[in-house]
Design an enzyme around this catalytic site. Structure first.
Site, short mmCIF file in Angstrom:
data_model
loop_
_atom_site.label_atom_id
_atom_site.label_comp_id
_atom_site.label_asym_id
_atom_site.label_seq_id
_atom_site.Cartn_x
_atom_site.Cartn_y
_atom_site.Cartn_z
N ARG A 108 -3.76 -9.72 5.15
CA ARG A 108 -4.19 -9.94 3.75
C ARG A 108 -3.16 -9.35 2.80
NH1 ARG A 108 -6.53 -6.59 -0.06
NH2 ARG A 108 -8.07 -7.55 -1.53
N LYS A 145 0.78 -1.15 -0.14
CA LYS A 145 -0.08 -0.02 0.03
C LYS A 145 0.93 1.35 -0.07
CE LYS A 145 -4.51 -1.82 1.34
NZ LYS A 145 -5.46 -1.98 2.45
N1 HH2 Z 1 -7.43 -3.56 0.78
C1 HH2 Z 1 -7.97 -3.69 -0.56
C2 HH2 Z 1 -9.04 -4.23 -0.66
N2 HH2 Z 1 -9.93 -4.85 0.09
N3 HH2 Z 1 -10.30 -5.81 2.33
C3 HH2 Z 1 -9.73 -5.66 3.43
N4 HH2 Z 1 -10.53 -6.32 4.45
N5 HH2 Z 1 -8.64 -5.12 4.03
C4 HH2 Z 1 -7.91 -4.11 3.18
O1 HH2 Z 1 -7.01 -3.63 3.65
C5 HH2 Z 1 -8.20 -4.31 1.92
C6 HH2 Z 1 -9.41 -4.92 1.21
C7 HH2 Z 1 -7.12 -2.94 -1.51
O2 HH2 Z 1 -6.16 -3.40 -1.99
P1 HH2 Z 1 -5.97 -4.45 -3.27
O3 HH2 Z 1 -7.23 -5.36 -3.38
O4 HH2 Z 1 -4.72 -4.79 -3.28
O5 HH2 Z 1 -6.43 -3.30 -4.23
P2 HH2 Z 1 -7.78 -2.76 -5.15
O6 HH2 Z 1 -8.69 -2.31 -4.13
O7 HH2 Z 1 -7.10 -1.44 -6.02
O8 HH2 Z 1 -8.29 -3.86 -5.99
#
Ligand code: HH2
Length: 262
Positions: free
Chosen positions: A242, A207
């Site tokens: 995660r 992040k």
């Molecule tokens: N972060 C993201 C998405 N979902 N869910 C939980 N529970 N906690 C988190 O910190 C979290 C989440 C964002 O990360 P990512 O899935 O890598 O990216 P994107 O939202 O651009 O798909």
């Protein structure tokens, strides 16, 4: 006690670090199998990016992206399948296809979400966010970030319990309406969230708060920072992290878990 790993599988064109990498069902399933063999306990399938400024997608588009993946993975049964969605309709379709956990980054903002998870006997991840991915940056203002997160999560936890959901997991939402300083404070004070009485999930992976530190501007330079954050989270009470980089995280968490047991 082992910290569990939720491996990230984004079947989106625009996720901030892995968008567009798994454009076909086969590519997504290959990636999921890799996450499982690397040691993921849960695969979190997402079909809508939540990065700041990401375009929202319709339920139809999101379902077309995630449902075939969830169906195939649930059949495989080597890891638990979680659906990362804020839409009760997407959650319902994926739960009936075999997912057993709903990861809701809006923390049950839509009241139908709690009812849906309860109806299918699924678990829920209640994440803390203010505003929406488009507006959250404007809401990153707190007097006491950890106390306010707890106060804002508590009614959602009560809502989930009142709906009859047995497994309620909370997540402080690193990067969602938080400045870098807020994210570091959350990691340091994570234990204060334990008083909500729920397992804690933390998502530091790659992040942008890490980019506030030297040498981590580029997403591909954030592995070590992600591992450090995952270890700190585990030592401060997280039950689940995660991440994208499951193998590396498994090794880092083995050290954290050994230290916790010693
Ligand atoms: N972060 C993201 C998405 N979902 N869910 C939980 N529970 N906690 C988190 O910190 C979290 C989440 C964002 O990360 P990512 O899935 O890598 O990216 P994107 O939202 O651009 O798909």
């Amino acid at each position: 006690m082992c910290t569990r790993i939720m491996g990230i599988l984004n079947v989106t064109p625009d996720s901030f670090s892995d968008g567009g990498i798994y454009p076909t069902l086969d590519a997504a399933l290959d990636r999921a199998r890799r996450l499982i063999s690397d040691g993921a306990d849960i695969i979190d399938v997402g079909g809508e990016s939540t990065r700041p400024g990401a375009e929202p997608v319709t339920e139809d588009v999101e379902l077309r992206r995630v449902l075939p993946v969830v169906e195939a993975l649930a059949e495989d049964a080597r890891a638990r399948v979680s659906i990362d969605t804020m839409k009760p309709g997407v959650a319902a379709a994926c739960l009936s296809a075999g997912a057993t956990l709903v990861n809701d980054v809006t923390g049950l903002r839509d009241p139908k979400m709690a009812e849906t998870a309860a109806r299918f006997g699924s678990g829920i991840v209640i994440m803390h966010m203010r505003g929406t991915p488009a507006t959250m940056r404007q809401h990153a203002s707190y007097t006491d970030v950890v106390a306010e997160i707890k106060t804002e999560l508590e009614p959602r936890v009560n809502l989930a319990r009142a709906a009859g959901i047995q497994e309620v997991i909370v997540d402080p939402g690193l990067g969602f309406a938080k400045t870098p300083a807020h994210n570091f404070a959350i990691l340091r004070r994570l234990r204060e969230i334990e008083s909500l009485g729920c397992p804690i999930l933390v998502g530091p992976s790659r992040k942008s708060f890490l980019a506030s530190l030297p040498g981590m501007d580029r997403i591909e330079d954030r592995l070590e920072g992600t591992l450090a954050a995952a270890v700190i989270a585990a030592l401060n009470g997280a039950s689940i992290v995660r991440v994208h980089d499951v193998l590396e995280c498994r090794k880092a968490l083995a050290v954290a878990d050994a230290v916790r047991r010693a």
